[in-house]
Design a protein around this motif. Sequence first.
Motif, PDB file in Angstrom:
ATOM      1  N   ILE A 109      12.062   2.330  -5.408  1.00 43.72           N
ATOM      2  CA  ILE A 109      10.937   2.488  -6.369  1.00 43.72           C
ATOM      3  C   ILE A 109      10.127   1.075  -5.762  1.00 43.72           C
ATOM      4  O   ILE A 109       8.728   1.224  -5.916  1.00 43.72           O
ATOM      5  CB  ILE A 109      11.284   2.358  -7.780  1.00 43.72           C
ATOM      6  CG1 ILE A 109      12.015   3.770  -8.028  1.00 43.72           C
ATOM      7  CG2 ILE A 109       9.927   2.075  -8.638  1.00 43.72           C
ATOM      8  CD1 ILE A 109      12.415   3.793  -9.322  1.00 43.72           C
ATOM      9  N   PHE A 110      10.532  -0.023  -5.824  1.00 47.52           N
ATOM     10  CA  PHE A 110       9.897  -1.390  -5.487  1.00 47.52           C
ATOM     11  C   PHE A 110       9.213  -1.249  -3.945  1.00 47.52           C
ATOM     12  O   PHE A 110       7.820  -1.327  -3.933  1.00 47.52           O
ATOM     13  CB  PHE A 110      10.966  -2.499  -5.274  1.00 47.52           C
ATOM     14  CG  PHE A 110      10.051  -3.796  -4.915  1.00 47.52           C
ATOM     15  CD1 PHE A 110       9.272  -4.448  -5.621  1.00 47.52           C
ATOM     16  CD2 PHE A 110      10.282  -4.122  -3.548  1.00 47.52           C
ATOM     17  CE1 PHE A 110       8.866  -5.648  -5.413  1.00 47.52           C
ATOM     18  CE2 PHE A 110       9.889  -5.467  -3.150  1.00 47.52           C
ATOM     19  CZ  PHE A 110       8.954  -6.048  -3.953  1.00 47.52           C
ATOM     20  N   ALA A 111       9.767  -0.769  -3.113  1.00 51.86           N
ATOM     21  CA  ALA A 111       9.212  -0.138  -1.810  1.00 51.86           C
ATOM     22  C   ALA A 111       8.266   0.675  -1.625  1.00 51.86           C
ATOM     23  O   ALA A 111       7.068   0.440  -1.062  1.00 51.86           O
ATOM     24  CB  ALA A 111      10.357   0.176  -0.567  1.00 51.86           C
ATOM     25  N   SER A 112       8.395   1.890  -2.517  1.00 48.52           N
ATOM     26  CA  SER A 112       7.376   2.900  -2.742  1.00 48.52           C
ATOM     27  C   SER A 112       6.000   2.104  -3.285  1.00 48.52           C
ATOM     28  O   SER A 112       5.096   2.481  -2.946  1.00 48.52           O
ATOM     29  CB  SER A 112       7.878   4.020  -3.622  1.00 48.52           C
ATOM     30  OG  SER A 112       7.093   4.807  -3.855  1.00 48.52           O
ATOM     31  N   GLY A 113       6.119   1.594  -4.250  1.00 48.00           N
ATOM     32  CA  GLY A 113       5.132   0.799  -4.790  1.00 48.00           C
ATOM     33  C   GLY A 113       4.333  -0.158  -4.243  1.00 48.00           C
ATOM     34  O   GLY A 113       2.928  -0.216  -3.910  1.00 48.00           O
ATOM     35  N   ILE A 114       5.075  -0.856  -3.310  1.00 52.73           N
ATOM     36  CA  ILE A 114       4.468  -1.803  -2.351  1.00 52.73           C
ATOM     37  C   ILE A 114       3.666  -0.876  -1.112  1.00 52.73           C
ATOM     38  O   ILE A 114       2.579  -1.361  -0.660  1.00 52.73           O
ATOM     39  CB  ILE A 114       5.557  -2.576  -1.577  1.00 52.73           C
ATOM     40  CG1 ILE A 114       5.839  -3.774  -2.652  1.00 52.73           C
ATOM     41  CG2 ILE A 114       4.805  -3.440  -0.352  1.00 52.73           C
ATOM     42  CD1 ILE A 114       6.753  -4.779  -1.998  1.00 52.73           C
ATOM     43  N   ILE A 115       4.335   0.060  -0.696  1.00 50.85           N
ATOM     44  CA  ILE A 115       3.641   0.989   0.385  1.00 50.85           C
ATOM     45  C   ILE A 115       2.251   1.571  -0.019  1.00 50.85           C
ATOM     46  O   ILE A 115       1.364   1.465   0.426  1.00 50.85           O
ATOM     47  CB  ILE A 115       4.681   2.074   0.945  1.00 50.85           C
ATOM     48  CG1 ILE A 115       5.619   1.330   1.655  1.00 50.85           C
ATOM     49  CG2 ILE A 115       4.035   2.897   1.666  1.00 50.85           C
ATOM     50  CD1 ILE A 115       6.657   2.251   2.216  1.00 50.85           C
ATOM     51  N   VAL A 116       2.505   2.270  -1.384  1.00 54.52           N
ATOM     52  CA  VAL A 116       1.262   2.842  -1.804  1.00 54.52           C
ATOM     53  C   VAL A 116       0.102   1.823  -2.443  1.00 54.52           C
ATOM     54  O   VAL A 116      -1.115   1.934  -1.992  1.00 54.52           O
ATOM     55  CB  VAL A 116       1.761   3.659  -3.295  1.00 54.52           C
ATOM     56  CG1 VAL A 116       0.602   4.087  -4.000  1.00 54.52           C
ATOM     57  CG2 VAL A 116       2.528   4.737  -2.684  1.00 54.52           C
ATOM     58  N   GLY A 117       0.464   0.601  -2.862  1.00 50.30           N
ATOM     59  CA  GLY A 117      -0.425  -0.099  -3.326  1.00 50.30           C
ATOM     60  C   GLY A 117      -1.110  -0.663  -2.009  1.00 50.30           C
ATOM     61  O   GLY A 117      -2.455  -0.875  -2.083  1.00 50.30           O
ATOM     62  N   PHE A 118      -0.445  -1.233  -0.778  1.00 53.40           N
ATOM     63  CA  PHE A 118      -1.252  -2.025   0.103  1.00 53.40           C
ATOM     64  C   PHE A 118      -1.881  -0.891   1.240  1.00 53.40           C
ATOM     65  O   PHE A 118      -2.960  -1.149   1.833  1.00 53.40           O
ATOM     66  CB  PHE A 118      -0.479  -2.650   1.129  1.00 53.40           C
ATOM     67  CG  PHE A 118      -0.096  -4.203   0.364  1.00 53.40           C
ATOM     68  CD1 PHE A 118      -0.940  -5.028   0.190  1.00 53.40           C
ATOM     69  CD2 PHE A 118       1.137  -4.246  -0.413  1.00 53.40           C
ATOM     70  CE1 PHE A 118      -0.683  -6.289  -0.392  1.00 53.40           C
ATOM     71  CE2 PHE A 118       1.464  -5.351  -1.118  1.00 53.40           C
ATOM     72  CZ  PHE A 118       0.382  -6.351  -1.215  1.00 53.40           C
ATOM     73  N   ALA A 119      -1.419   0.397   0.920  1.00 48.99           N
ATOM     74  CA  ALA A 119      -2.129   1.313   1.790  1.00 48.99           C
ATOM     75  C   ALA A 119      -3.491   1.871   1.030  1.00 48.99           C
ATOM     76  O   ALA A 119      -4.323   1.959   1.743  1.00 48.99           O
ATOM     77  CB  ALA A 119      -1.117   2.724   2.033  1.00 48.99           C
ATOM     78  N   ASN A 120      -3.478   1.783  -0.157  1.00 47.54           N
ATOM     79  CA  ASN A 120      -4.721   1.969  -0.874  1.00 47.54           C
ATOM     80  C   ASN A 120      -5.505   1.050  -1.002  1.00 47.54           C
ATOM     81  O   ASN A 120      -6.936   1.119  -0.972  1.00 47.54           O
ATOM     82  CB  ASN A 120      -4.226   2.453  -2.361  1.00 47.54           C
ATOM     83  CG  ASN A 120      -3.849   3.826  -2.661  1.00 47.54           C
ATOM     84  OD1 ASN A 120      -4.080   4.785  -1.692  1.00 47.54           O
ATOM     85  ND2 ASN A 120      -2.949   4.205  -3.562  1.00 47.54           N
ATOM     86  N   LEU A 121      -5.001  -0.377  -0.703  1.00 48.72           N
ATOM     87  CA  LEU A 121      -6.010  -1.567  -0.512  1.00 48.72           C
ATOM     88  C   LEU A 121      -6.591  -1.587   0.690  1.00 48.72           C
ATOM     89  O   LEU A 121      -8.021  -1.555   0.759  1.00 48.72           O
ATOM     90  CB  LEU A 121      -5.099  -2.759  -0.513  1.00 48.72           C
ATOM     91  CG  LEU A 121      -5.748  -4.271  -0.248  1.00 48.72           C
ATOM     92  CD1 LEU A 121      -6.825  -4.417  -1.390  1.00 48.72           C
ATOM     93  CD2 LEU A 121      -4.972  -5.197   0.014  1.00 48.72           C
ATOM     94  N   VAL A 122      -6.023  -1.030   1.704  1.00 42.79           N
ATOM     95  CA  VAL A 122      -6.528  -0.796   2.993  1.00 42.79           C
ATOM     96  C   VAL A 122      -7.593   0.447   3.164  1.00 42.79           C
ATOM     97  O   VAL A 122      -8.584   0.399   3.570  1.00 42.79           O
ATOM     98  CB  VAL A 122      -5.429  -0.549   4.265  1.00 42.79           C
ATOM     99  CG1 VAL A 122      -6.095  -0.230   5.354  1.00 42.79           C
ATOM    100  CG2 VAL A 122      -4.874  -2.045   4.292  1.00 42.79           C
ATOM    101  N   CYS A 123      -7.145   1.439   2.366  1.00 42.85           N
ATOM    102  CA  CYS A 123      -8.184   2.673   2.207  1.00 42.85           C
ATOM    103  C   CYS A 123      -9.162   2.287   1.489  1.00 42.85           C
ATOM    104  O   CYS A 123     -10.154   2.740   1.888  1.00 42.85           O
ATOM    105  CB  CYS A 123      -7.288   3.541   1.658  1.00 42.85           C
ATOM    106  SG  CYS A 123      -8.239   5.002   1.118  1.00 42.85           S
ATOM    107  N   GLY A 124      -9.308   1.557   0.479  1.00 48.17           N
ATOM    108  CA  GLY A 124     -10.408   1.292  -0.322  1.00 48.17           C
ATOM    109  C   GLY A 124     -11.343   0.498   0.266  1.00 48.17           C
ATOM    110  O   GLY A 124     -12.605   0.652   0.448  1.00 48.17           O
TER     111      GLY A 124
END
Length: 180
Positions: A109-124
């Motif tokens: 769950i921790f790794a999933s949150g990190i991946i989604v958060g930083f992918a969306n940071l770059v996407c934004g």
Amino acid sequence: MAATLGDSSSWSTALVKISPYTFSAVGIAIAIGVSVLGAAWGIYITGSSLIGAAIKAPRITSKNLISVIFCEAVAIYGVIVAIILQTKLESVPSSQIYEPETLRAGYAIFASGIIVGFANLVCGLCVGIIGSSCALSDAQNSSLFVKILVIEIFGSALGLFGVIVGIIMSAQATWPAKSV
């Protein structure tokens, strides 16, 4: 004296002694928090260029709001994944809290949150920069709007890729069965 694996002050010992629920909570917080940061940053970049370009060509204001909506979608991706990850949490008896299966679920769950958060940071950031370019080029030549909008759609797909990878990784979060 160097810390060894069995030493109580080593990093590996510290990471294993942190509750998997703490890792899960931090992962969920990163998923939503960093996604919202990416959306805000993208809106800031797009919005400032949109306002500046609208001085020269006021007609672009309503048409280029689609870029702001794409940036806002990034925050929504983070909220959706945070809700999905929250539903993955299950109660575990205190005697099983540091079992390998429980630790694996917390780390997943921790790794999933990190991946989604930083992918969306770059996407934004990507959508914000492309949206800025779209507003500026549309103010100069209105025929470029649709062409750049297609590129912006591809940029927003980065966030969806992060969501998909995050969901796949969170599938590894299986908590131990409760003993009766």
